[in-house]
Scaffold this motif. Structure first.
Motif, PDB file in Angstrom:
ATOM      1  N   GLY A 229       0.435  10.136  12.801  1.00  0.00           N
ATOM      2  CA  GLY A 229       0.333   9.612  14.172  1.00  0.00           C
ATOM      3  C   GLY A 229       1.160   8.378  14.438  1.00  0.00           C
ATOM      4  N   GLY A 230       2.002   7.987  13.489  1.00  0.00           N
ATOM      5  CA  GLY A 230       2.863   6.813  13.718  1.00  0.00           C
ATOM      6  C   GLY A 230       2.016   5.588  14.026  1.00  0.00           C
ATOM      7  N   GLN A 231       2.210   5.041  15.221  1.00  0.00           N
ATOM      8  CA  GLN A 231       1.472   3.820  15.576  1.00  0.00           C
ATOM      9  C   GLN A 231      -0.035   4.072  15.721  1.00  0.00           C
ATOM     10  OE1 GLN A 231       2.982   0.733  17.659  1.00  0.00           O
ATOM     11  NE2 GLN A 231       4.956   0.913  16.681  1.00  0.00           N
ATOM     12  N   ASN A 232      -0.424   5.340  15.741  1.00  0.00           N
ATOM     13  CA  ASN A 232      -1.857   5.654  15.811  1.00  0.00           C
ATOM     14  C   ASN A 232      -2.444   6.000  14.444  1.00  0.00           C
ATOM     15  OD1 ASN A 232      -2.350   5.293  18.555  1.00  0.00           O
ATOM     16  ND2 ASN A 232      -1.287   7.226  18.996  1.00  0.00           N
ATOM     17  N   ALA A 233      -1.665   5.810  13.401  1.00  0.00           N
ATOM     18  CA  ALA A 233      -2.138   6.191  12.059  1.00  0.00           C
ATOM     19  C   ALA A 233      -3.437   5.470  11.691  1.00  0.00           C
ATOM     20  CB  ALA A 233      -1.051   5.906  11.022  1.00  0.00           C
ATOM     21  N   TYR A 234      -3.618   4.271  12.228  1.00  0.00           N
ATOM     22  CA  TYR A 234      -4.837   3.503  11.888  1.00  0.00           C
ATOM     23  C   TYR A 234      -6.100   4.242  12.330  1.00  0.00           C
ATOM     24  CZ  TYR A 234      -5.312   2.130  16.778  1.00  0.00           C
ATOM     25  OH  TYR A 234      -5.485   2.165  18.128  1.00  0.00           O
ATOM     26  N   ARG A 235      -5.947   5.205  13.260  1.00  0.00           N
ATOM     27  CA  ARG A 235      -7.138   5.966  13.690  1.00  0.00           C
ATOM     28  C   ARG A 235      -7.614   6.906  12.588  1.00  0.00           C
ATOM     29  NH1 ARG A 235      -5.360   7.241  19.790  1.00  0.00           N
ATOM     30  NH2 ARG A 235      -5.594   5.114  20.542  1.00  0.00           N
ATOM     31  N   PHE A 236      -6.687   7.254  11.701  1.00  0.00           N
ATOM     32  CA  PHE A 236      -7.037   8.192  10.629  1.00  0.00           C
ATOM     33  C   PHE A 236      -7.325   7.507   9.298  1.00  0.00           C
ATOM     34  CE2 PHE A 236      -4.271  11.175  13.183  1.00  0.00           C
ATOM     35  CZ  PHE A 236      -5.313  11.967  13.614  1.00  0.00           C
ATOM     36  N   MET A 237      -6.785   6.318   9.129  1.00  0.00           N
ATOM     37  CA  MET A 237      -6.932   5.692   7.790  1.00  0.00           C
ATOM     38  C   MET A 237      -7.145   4.185   7.893  1.00  0.00           C
ATOM     39  SD  MET A 237      -2.991   5.742   6.389  1.00  0.00           S
ATOM     40  CE  MET A 237      -2.583   7.387   6.939  1.00  0.00           C
ATOM     41  N   ASP A 238      -7.922   3.669   6.928  1.00  0.00           N
ATOM     42  CA  ASP A 238      -8.117   2.216   6.831  1.00  0.00           C
ATOM     43  C   ASP A 238      -7.220   1.629   5.755  1.00  0.00           C
ATOM     44  OD1 ASP A 238     -10.615   1.844   8.595  1.00  0.00           O
ATOM     45  OD2 ASP A 238     -11.116   3.528   7.302  1.00  0.00           O
ATOM     46  N   GLY A 239      -6.785   2.499   4.856  1.00  0.00           N
ATOM     47  CA  GLY A 239      -5.953   2.008   3.764  1.00  0.00           C
ATOM     48  C   GLY A 239      -4.954   3.063   3.333  1.00  0.00           C
ATOM     49  N   LEU A 240      -3.853   2.604   2.777  1.00  0.00           N
ATOM     50  CA  LEU A 240      -2.840   3.488   2.202  1.00  0.00           C
ATOM     51  C   LEU A 240      -2.559   2.937   0.811  1.00  0.00           C
ATOM     52  CD1 LEU A 240      -0.808   5.833   2.665  1.00  0.00           C
ATOM     53  CD2 LEU A 240       0.791   4.147   3.563  1.00  0.00           C
ATOM     54  N   SER A 241      -2.644   3.817  -0.180  1.00  0.00           N
ATOM     55  CA  SER A 241      -2.574   3.298  -1.550  1.00  0.00           C
ATOM     56  C   SER A 241      -1.139   3.126  -2.048  1.00  0.00           C
ATOM     57  CB  SER A 241      -3.365   4.205  -2.499  1.00  0.00           C
ATOM     58  OG  SER A 241      -2.692   5.421  -2.671  1.00  0.00           O
ATOM     59  N   LEU A 242      -1.016   2.430  -3.159  1.00  0.00           N
ATOM     60  CA  LEU A 242       0.259   2.269  -3.856  1.00  0.00           C
ATOM     61  C   LEU A 242      -0.073   2.190  -5.344  1.00  0.00           C
ATOM     62  CD1 LEU A 242       3.337   1.478  -4.070  1.00  0.00           C
ATOM     63  CD2 LEU A 242       2.623  -0.900  -3.799  1.00  0.00           C
ATOM     64  N   HIS A 243       0.647   2.958  -6.147  1.00  0.00           N
ATOM     65  CA  HIS A 243       0.448   2.894  -7.600  1.00  0.00           C
ATOM     66  C   HIS A 243       1.720   2.391  -8.260  1.00  0.00           C
ATOM     67  CE1 HIS A 243      -2.996   6.105  -7.801  1.00  0.00           C
ATOM     68  NE2 HIS A 243      -3.278   5.061  -7.042  1.00  0.00           N
ATOM     69  N   TYR A 244       1.550   1.384  -9.091  1.00  0.00           N
ATOM     70  CA  TYR A 244       2.710   0.928  -9.875  1.00  0.00           C
ATOM     71  C   TYR A 244       2.229   0.333 -11.198  1.00  0.00           C
ATOM     72  CZ  TYR A 244       6.565  -1.848 -11.630  1.00  0.00           C
ATOM     73  OH  TYR A 244       7.520  -2.388 -12.460  1.00  0.00           O
ATOM     74  N   TYR A 245       2.760   0.858 -12.280  1.00  0.00           N
ATOM     75  CA  TYR A 245       2.424   0.357 -13.614  1.00  0.00           C
ATOM     76  C   TYR A 245       3.595  -0.431 -14.181  1.00  0.00           C
ATOM     77  CZ  TYR A 245      -1.770   3.235 -13.782  1.00  0.00           C
ATOM     78  OH  TYR A 245      -3.007   3.767 -13.536  1.00  0.00           O
TER      79      TYR A 245
END
Ligand code: AHR
Length: 495
Positions: A229-245
């Motif tokens: 949803g682009g600028q509306n993505a916050y309606r679907f999610m509260d967080g977006l993950s990132l993995h880095y070791y």
């Protein structure tokens, strides 16, 4: 001498307590043996959870625990882990050593663990091989208070009240072990699955976390946000993950045997987290300028070769002062980016990767990484203060890194906390600290310092431990400290 200048009048962002979170997977000896030994074990336990481990984790104020995976999450079927233990279905843990998982640690046990720890819950659901219905029923089972098929099942299994699920991850590493999906496909699946992660209790809203990128896959971040949803993505999610070791190439390298050049390369690789946060953050700013979506770094830490003689799939590694430095670099970076980074979970709590605790039978040791979490504990929930450090840099094989890593926060009531790491393996450093806008009151300090390879063992559990700092001077508006080489320090400045 390094100069640290702190603007006490500039509170930047709240340091979410969850930046100090942990991750524990059904992998090797993390859950089983490390945390859960069962009610009948001779190892002192409460409802099956090791008392020593629970106490140690409470001492560093563990704020949130992510479970059950990792790659394991997308193969986990929660219904196998409820009901009478002797009847629970067994499965093969295909990712991690091919061992038989007897499901004796399931939803009820996880919730009991978080109750004992007094921490928030973060469940990672199965999008890769599970159904929408399965995910939806798990949420209903855990959180629905009224009368429904799943809440009745929960009551039959001995738990009347609904639990609180604070965070729910919709899939894990779905670009890899969680289904090898492309970002657009995952985004569509995410939109569908998250629809059924219902909020049955409006006052206890579940924060939904979408699977984010591996390392520098910026396209993943862009495409997922766009398709959600682009600028509306916050309606679907509260967080977006990132993995880095933090690891080494080629091969991962020994956890305990390394030369000075390798030590610095490791720290340089740890610093890469800064670039990742800033570049993924810049993409998130395009779609979420108000920063409603948190960056959730729910897997980070060192990944080295397993200890000789241990099962390769169990990822058991030792933990030295080098790991303490990696932890300090990351935790300072998370604090400094707390406007966007809302949670971080070190991988993985006990006996796996950069563990804070190692166990052997009934014995337990605290690693240098544990002590770093201890030194940083006071930042949780504080305001990040603006701070700038001018000082030397260190040349590594891959570029330059600052010699001193730092971050500063202020707690309610005005106490200021400063965490510093002197990354040099050989040279000490004096640091002069200026507090703009305030005259410092009493200053106390504690630190962890040792030779870069130093680590704790079951035979010598206190080789590396926190000690008081003696070398602190307060002169009018300035504080001066002398840091030994390879040192993590916490200073508390009274108002
Ligand atoms: O932490 C070990 C593994 O690393 C996790 O299961 C997976 O998500 C990642 O690749």
């Amino acid at each position: 001498m390094a100069e640290l200048v702190i603007d006490t009048g500039h509170k930047k962002s709240r340091i979410n307590r969850e930046l100090y979170g942990h991750f524990s997977e059904h992998l090797g000896r993390c859950i089983y043996e490390g945390i859960y030994v069962g009610e009948d074990s001779a190892i002192p336990n409460t409802n099956g959870m090791r008392n020593d481990v629970v106490k140690a984790l409470k001492n560093i104020r563990i704020p949130v625990l992510r479970w059950p995976g990792g790659c394991f999450a997308d193969e986990y079927h929660w219904k196998d882990g409820i009901g009478p233990k002797e009847k629970r279905k067994k499965m093969i843990n295909t990712h991690w050593g091919g061992v038989i998982e007897d499901n004796s640690f399931g939803t009820h046990e996880y919730m009991e663990l978080c109750r004992q720890l007094g921490c928030k819950t973060y469940i990672n659901g199965n999008l890769g091989s599970g159904t929408v219905q399965e995910m939806s029923e798990w949420v209903e089972y855990m959180t629905f208070e009224g009368m429904s098929p799943m809440s009745e099942l929960r009551k039959t299994n001995g738990h009347k009240e609904a639990w609180r699920v604070d965070y729910f991850g919709v899939g894990n590493e779905n670009w890899g072990c969680g289904g090898n999906m492309r970002p657009q496909y995952y985004a569509d699946e995410y939109r569908r699955y998250q629809t059924y992660v219902r909020n049955y209790d409006r006052d206890r809203r579940i924060r939904k976390i979408a699977c984010g990128a591996p390392g520098d896959d910026y396209q993943w971040t862009r495409e997922v946000l766009k398709a959600c949803g682009g600028q509306n993505a916050y309606r679907f999610m509260d967080g977006l993950s990132l993995h880095y070791y933090t690891s080494l190439e080629p091969g991962r390298g020994s956890a305990t045997e390394f030369d000075e050049a390798t030590y610095y390369t490791t720290l340089q690789n740890a610093y890469y987290m800064k670039e990742l946060i800033e570049r993924h953050g810049a993409i998130m700013d395009v779609y979420d300028p108000e920063k409603k979506i948190g960056m959730v770094i729910d897997e980070w830490g060192t990944w080295f070769d397993v200890e000789p003689g241990t099962v390769p799939g169990f990822l058991y590694q030792q933990n030295t002062m080098r790991d303490a430095m990696v932890a300090a670099i990351n935790l300072n970076l998370f604090n400094k980016h707390s406007d966007r980074v809302k949670m971080a979970n070190i991988a993985q709590t006990v006996n796996v990767l950069q563990a804070v605790i190692l166990t052997e039978g009934e014995r337990m040791i605290l690693t240098p990484t544990y002590h770093t979490f201890w030194l940083f504990r006071e930042h949780q929930g504080n305001w990040l203060l603006d701070s700038v450090l001018e000082g030397e840099t260190i040349q590594t094989e891959k570029g330059m890194i600052p010699k001193i890593s730092e971050s500063v926060s202020e707690e309610e009531g005005g106490r200021i906390h400063i965490t510093l790491a002197n990354l040099s393996a050989a040279e000490g450093e004096a640091v002069r600290i200026t507090l703009y806008g305030r005259k410092p009151g009493r200053v106390s300090g504690e630190m962890l310092t040792n030779e870069m390879h130093a680590h704790n063992t079951f035979e010598q559990p206190n080789q590396v431990q926190v000690q008081d700092c003696a070398d602190i001077r307060v002169l009018n508006e300035q504080i001066e400290v002398v840091m030994p080489p390879c040192c993590v320090m916490h200073l508390a400045v009274e108002p």
